[in-house]
Structure formats: structure tokens, C-alpha cells
Design a protein around this motif. Structure first.
Motif, PDB file in Angstrom:
ATOM      1  N   VAL A 406      -4.002   8.186   7.802  1.00 44.85           N
ATOM      2  CA  VAL A 406      -2.635   8.000   7.301  1.00 44.85           C
ATOM      3  C   VAL A 406      -2.518   6.674   6.571  1.00 44.85           C
ATOM      4  O   VAL A 406      -2.010   6.588   5.450  1.00 44.85           O
ATOM      5  CB  VAL A 406      -1.625   8.071   8.465  1.00 44.85           C
ATOM      6  CG1 VAL A 406      -0.215   7.790   7.950  1.00 44.85           C
ATOM      7  CG2 VAL A 406      -1.693   9.428   9.149  1.00 44.85           C
ATOM      8  N   ALA A 407      -3.003   5.615   7.207  1.00 45.30           N
ATOM      9  CA  ALA A 407      -2.989   4.293   6.567  1.00 45.30           C
ATOM     10  C   ALA A 407      -4.199   4.188   5.655  1.00 45.30           C
ATOM     11  O   ALA A 407      -5.329   4.364   6.089  1.00 45.30           O
ATOM     12  CB  ALA A 407      -3.020   3.195   7.617  1.00 45.30           C
ATOM     13  N   THR A 408      -3.961   3.920   4.382  1.00 47.41           N
ATOM     14  CA  THR A 408      -5.059   3.837   3.425  1.00 47.41           C
ATOM     15  C   THR A 408      -5.980   2.694   3.806  1.00 47.41           C
ATOM     16  O   THR A 408      -5.553   1.538   3.880  1.00 47.41           O
ATOM     17  CB  THR A 408      -4.518   3.602   2.002  1.00 47.41           C
ATOM     18  OG1 THR A 408      -3.623   4.648   1.686  1.00 47.41           O
ATOM     19  CG2 THR A 408      -5.656   3.573   1.010  1.00 47.41           C
ATOM     20  N   PRO A 409      -7.250   2.960   4.067  1.00 46.60           N
ATOM     21  CA  PRO A 409      -8.164   1.887   4.470  1.00 46.60           C
ATOM     22  C   PRO A 409      -8.556   1.023   3.279  1.00 46.60           C
ATOM     23  O   PRO A 409      -8.378   1.395   2.116  1.00 46.60           O
ATOM     24  CB  PRO A 409      -9.367   2.660   5.009  1.00 46.60           C
ATOM     25  CG  PRO A 409      -9.350   3.939   4.244  1.00 46.60           C
ATOM     26  CD  PRO A 409      -7.902   4.267   4.004  1.00 46.60           C
ATOM     27  N   LYS A 410      -9.105  -0.143   3.588  1.00 44.65           N
ATOM     28  CA  LYS A 410      -9.659  -0.987   2.531  1.00 44.65           C
ATOM     29  C   LYS A 410     -10.809  -0.241   1.852  1.00 44.65           C
ATOM     30  O   LYS A 410     -11.523   0.534   2.506  1.00 44.65           O
ATOM     31  CB  LYS A 410     -10.171  -2.288   3.137  1.00 44.65           C
ATOM     32  CG  LYS A 410      -9.086  -3.193   3.686  1.00 44.65           C
ATOM     33  CD  LYS A 410      -9.689  -4.362   4.426  1.00 44.65           C
ATOM     34  CE  LYS A 410     -10.611  -5.181   3.531  1.00 44.65           C
ATOM     35  NZ  LYS A 410     -11.162  -6.362   4.234  1.00 44.65           N
ATOM     36  N   PRO A 411     -11.008  -0.473   0.569  1.00 44.85           N
ATOM     37  CA  PRO A 411     -12.144   0.188  -0.099  1.00 44.85           C
ATOM     38  C   PRO A 411     -13.468  -0.086   0.597  1.00 44.85           C
ATOM     39  O   PRO A 411     -14.328   0.790   0.668  1.00 44.85           O
ATOM     40  CB  PRO A 411     -12.108  -0.395  -1.511  1.00 44.85           C
ATOM     41  CG  PRO A 411     -10.692  -0.823  -1.719  1.00 44.85           C
ATOM     42  CD  PRO A 411     -10.201  -1.272  -0.372  1.00 44.85           C
TER      43      PRO A 411
END
Length: 544
Positions: A406-411
Motif C-alpha cells: 500500500v505504501a510505495t516503497p523507496k526505489p
């Protein structure tokens, strides 16, 4: 060319001044007038290195002629080279220096052939249409002969410097040189007096560019070969000299045999079950080339330096060309950071890519169309595996579920991790994974991480290279790809101490340059040790 045109004008004007000719003969005035005009033109055009080189060559020849010295052509050429290199010692490292002097030398060496054409013109009738036809034919023959000499003679040198040669270059020069010499350049110069001539010159230039673009777009317009060994390069240069020299054809027929090793150089490849690994020096970024017997994998493409310059164009692609790579079987882009994908577009536009594996999000510009047919797109996911020529490739990260968080992770958290194994040795390519991902990999199975070579995570950042991860991988060598005096402080001193404490050999691109791991399992040598320049800073052993 400008010196020659100016010299003709000065000579014509000088002959109308009897007192001036008593003071200085017209040929001498033409030489010095042409030289002065060339010098002014070179300064006006920016005083670039090629212009400087030409001016110093003209100065040398003009002085020799003014002092009445009649040196052999080879000595004149060498004298000019000495003067050029004295004013600009770095010119010796430029391809243009050698191409310029080689072209002039080849034309001088073939002068006896040109003398025969001149004799034919002298024997032609002085008046009448037959004389005009003969002179025109001789001029055309001389122009074509010059292009034949330059094209054949410079082909070996072009292959040595660039591993490629233009197949359509001969036709392009036959069109461009007379048009630029006799029309475009005079119009450009005369436009300073009558500006409408610039418009006419622009039309001519546009037509020329369109014609050259058509030639360049033809299939097979450029022929590329792998980099040849030194002995093959020397044989190719000897072939060029032999082919152009005024010798009997029975001797000149040996030239193709001498050129064959340069035209079709040997290409050493790994044996079945073995692989080569080449960690490129791209500055602050990552790019690794892995070759098996018949396949090539490129892991990341390095950074983008400026709007029109990136590591793919300037480093990765030339290296692939030199290795004889005609296509990339799989291009892996670990994650979206620009120091990893900045050079990818140049590779996608220049070479066929069968498959692009990445963790890039849908809609990323690199996943859009390019100049070549688009590759097959796949997402890196744990569990993916394939085998090329007896060499195994395993994707260890990210997990498929990581894309759906759900939370966009760091690249960095989605960096593709690939383990390459074959021939009893292995390498681990990890991108920019950080502590969390390292811990997850160790928890999933430390035995699957064991590798001989580790591409240090995140360029040696403090966010990576945990103790547990290094113990699980247990590498003999760690390679840090980072920029010289990186503004991020990569690799961090305390991170380096962790590697040293475990007896892991450290290779860092700022001091090593490109580093290769050969098929016999031995590493190196560093490119900066194999081809050290005097301006390279020498570091203590193990100091990155």
C-alpha cells in the motif's frame, strides 16, 4: 582549404603589383598570405584543437618552403607532427591527430600515381572541347583517386580507434566534399558581405544533410568489428600502407591478407559453463556486463551526466561494441534511480535488446517505444531463474508481493538482485538494497547468497552492507562502483572497515577503473593498472 583559396587570391593580386613582386615573389606572398588568412579564420572559428593542428602544419610547411629547403615528404610530415605535438602534447592521445597525419601521409605516398594523371593533363590539347574534356576527366579522376586513397588507407586506423567504419562514407564524401568546398563554404564566407547568400548556403546545407541522412539510414551503412589485438592492428596498418604505395600489383595484392586479422579479429569467449564479469567505471553509478558463451546480460546502464550525455552512450555502448556484442539478450535495470538507468535509453536505441527486466513502474519512459523494436518486458521477482550456456541466473529480490504494498516503497527497496553462478564460482549483483532487504534475504536462506564476488550494495553506503549480510554472502572480493570523491561519501569508511575485518579484497572504481573477473576465476587487473596514465593518482594497496 581556406589557406589555398586565400593563397590563390593573394597571388592573383600580387602579380598586378610589379614593385611588390620585386620585394617578395608572388609564390612567397601567396604562401604567407594563405597562412595569415588561415590563422585568422582559425581564431575566428574558435581556435579549436583541429584548427590549431592545421595551422601549425601550415606554418611548418610555409617556413620550409620560404627557406628554400627541399625535404623529403616524410621528413616534412614528421617536422609538422613534432611542431604540433610540441604546442599540444595531448594531441598524441586524440584520434584526429593520427587520422589527419595518416591521411596526408597516404596522399603523399601515393603522389607518383597522381603525377601520372598530371602528365596526362599536360599532354592534352591546350584548346578546344577535347582539352576541356580531358582536363575535366583528369580533375574528376584525381578527386576520386584522393577519396579512394583516403577511404582505403584510413579504414584500418578507423577500425582501430572506433571498431567501426562507414560503408557509405566513400559515396558521402564524393557528394559532400565538392559541395562544401566549392559551394557551401564560399557562400558562408561571402554571406558576411551579402547576407542573402547565407540563405542560399542554408538551402544547400539542408539538401546535403538530407542526402547524407538517407545514406546513413541505409541497411549496413556502418560495419562494426570487435577490438583487435595489437598484432592485428599493426598488420592492418601495414596493409593500408602497402595498398596505397606505388608498388607492383603483385606486392599490393598481399594487403587484403594482412588486413584480414583486423577485419575479422579473434573474439575470445567464455567456455560452456563459464562466464566473464566486467564492472565498468561509470562514475557515481552502476553498470556490469556478464558474458557467457553466446549470451550477454547488462546489469544497469550507469548515470546520466547531462542532457545529451550519459554512461550508456559514452561508456557502456563503446565497451559492448569493442567486445563484439551485436545484441543484448537481457538488460536488467535494478531500480529507477538515475545513476542506474541514466544510460539505458542509449542502449535501447543502439542495440537490439531481447528482454528488459526491471522493477520500474508502469508508465516509466524507458518502457515506452524507442528507435528499435521494443524488447519483451518482465518484472524482476524472486524465484525467476534461467540458464545460458551452462551458467545459472537466479533473481533473489524483490518478492512479487513487494510491488503491491500500500505504501510505495523507496526505489532502493525494489532493487533487482541477481546471482550468477557457473564453473564453480558465483557473483551477486544487488543494486541499492538496504538493511531491511539484506535482512529479508538472509532470513530467506543464507546459503543461497553465498558468492565469490559481491557488487557492494548501494555503492558502499552506510544504509547497507550489514554484518549479517556480509557473513551470509562471504565474498572473497567486493566491488564498489562509486564516483571519485563522491558527494555522497561512497564508500563510507566504516563500511570499508567491515569488509576489511573479514579479509574481503576491496576493488573501488575511483582507483581501479573498470574491473574484470575472467573465466578462470582470477580477478583483474584493474584497468588503471593495466593502462596507467601519468595523471592517475596512485593509492596505497587496498585504499579506495
Amino acid at each position: 582549404m581556406f589557406a589555398w583559396l586565400a593563397g590563390l587570391g593573394v597571388a592573383a593580386a600580387w602579380r598586378r603589383l610589379p614593385r611588390a613582386m620585386l620585394w617578395l615573389p608572388a609564390p612567397q606572398a601567396a604562401r604567407w598570405g594563405g597562412l595569415a588568412a588561415a590563422l585568422a579564420y582559425a581564431v575566428f572559428s574558435g581556435w579549436g584543437v583541429p584548427s590549431q593542428r592545421t595551422v601549425w602544419m601550415l606554418v611548418t610547411v610555409t617556413l620550409l618552403q620560404s627557406f628554400g629547403l627541399r625535404w623529403p615528404w616524410l621528413l616534412v610530415l614528421l617536422a609538422a607532427a613534432v611542431v604540433v605535438s610540441a604546442f599540444d602534447p595531448w594531441a598524441l592521445l586524440q584520434a584526429g591527430f593520427w587520422l589527419s597525419f595518416m591521411a596526408v601521409g597516404l596522399l603523399m605516398a601515393s603522389a607518383p600515381l597522381a603525377a601520372r594523371s598530371a602528365g596526362a593533363v599536360a599532354a592534352a590539347p591546350a584548346a578546344g572541347w577535347r582539352g576541356w574534356v580531358t582536363r575535366f576527366g583528369a580533375t574528376l579522376h584525381g578527386g576520386v583517386r584522393t577519396q579512394v586513397v583516403a577511404t582505403l588507407g584510413l579504414t584500418p586506423l578507423t577500425l582501430i580507434f572506433f571498431q567501426q567504419v562507414s560503408v557509405v562514407g566513400f559515396a558521402a564524401n564524393l557528394l559532400a566534399i565538392p559541395l562544401v568546398t566549392l559551394l557551401i563554404t564560399p557562400l558562408a564566407l561571402l554571406g558576411a558581405v551579402a547576407s542573402p547568400l547565407w540563405t542560399l548556403g542554408a538551402w544547400c546545407t539542408q539538401a546535403l544533410v538530407a542526402a547524407l541522412g538517407f545514406l546513413a539510414s541505409m541497411p549496413g551503412a556502418v560495419w562494426r568489428v570487435p577490438a583487435a589485438p595489437l598484432w592485428a592492428q599493426l598488420a592492418g596498418l601495414a596493409a593500408a600502407a602497402l595498398l596505397i604505395a606505388p608498388l607492383p600489383w603483385r606486392l599490393r595484392a598481399l594487403a587484403p591478407l594482412l588486413a584480414l586479422p583486423l577485419l575479422l579479429p579473434p573474439r575470445p569467449l567464455p567456455a560452456h559453463g563459464q562466464f566473464d564479469l566486467l564492472a565498468l567505471d561509470v562514475g557515481q553509478g552502476t553498470s556490469v556486463v556478464v558474458r557467457t558463451r553466446a549470451h550477454v546480460l547488462v546489469y544497469d546502464a550507469g548515470p546520466r551526466y547531462a542532457r545529451a550525455s550519459d554512461a550508456g552512450q559514452r561508456i557502456v555502448l563503446p565497451v559492448l561494441r569493442a567486445l563484439g556484442t551485436e545484441r543484448i539478450d537481457r538488460l536488467v535495470l535494478s531500480h529507477r534511480d538515475s545513476d542506474h538507468v541514466g544510460g539505458a535509453r542509449a542502449l535501447l536505441d543502439a542495440l537490439p535488446v531481447d528482454e528488459l527486466a526491471s522493477s520500474l513502474e508502469a508508465g516509466h519512459p524507458l518502457l515506452g517505444p524507442g528507435r528499435l523494436p521494443p524488447p519483451r518486458m518482465t518484472r524482476c521477482a524472486r524465484g525467476q531463474t534461467w540458464s545460458w550456456d551452462g551458467v545459472r541466473f537466479d533473481v533473489l529480490w524483490p518478492r512479487a508481493a513487494d510491488y503491491d504494498r500500500v505504501a510505495t516503497p523507496k526505489p532502493n527497496a525494489l532493487s533487482c538482485v541477481v546471482r550468477v553462478s557457473g564453473g564453480g564460482r558465483s557473483a551477486l549483483l544487488v543494486g541499492d538494497i538496504e538493511r531491511e532487504q539484506e535482512g529479508a534475504l538472509v532470513a530467506a536462506g543464507a546459503r543461497g547468497l553465498r558468492s565469490d564476488v559481491l557488487m557492494a550494495p548501494h555503492h558502499g553506503s552506510r544504509t547497507s552492507s550489514t554484518d549479517a549480510f556480509l557473513d551470509a554472502v562471504g565474498p572473497a572480493t567486493a566491488v564498489f562502483q562509486a564516483g571519485y570523491r563522491s558527494r555522497f561519501g561512497h564508500p563510507a569508511p566504516d563500511v570499508l572497515e567491515r569488509y576489511r575485518a573479514r579479509g574481503i579484497a576491496i576493488v573501488a572504481s575511483p582507483s581501479c577503473g573498470a574491473w574484470s573477473w575472467s573465466r578462470d576465476g582470477t580477478g583483474g587487473p584493474c584497468q588503471r593498472d593495466a593502462a596507467r596514465r601519468y595523471w592517475h593518482h596512485r593509492t596505497a594497496p587496498g585504499d579506495p
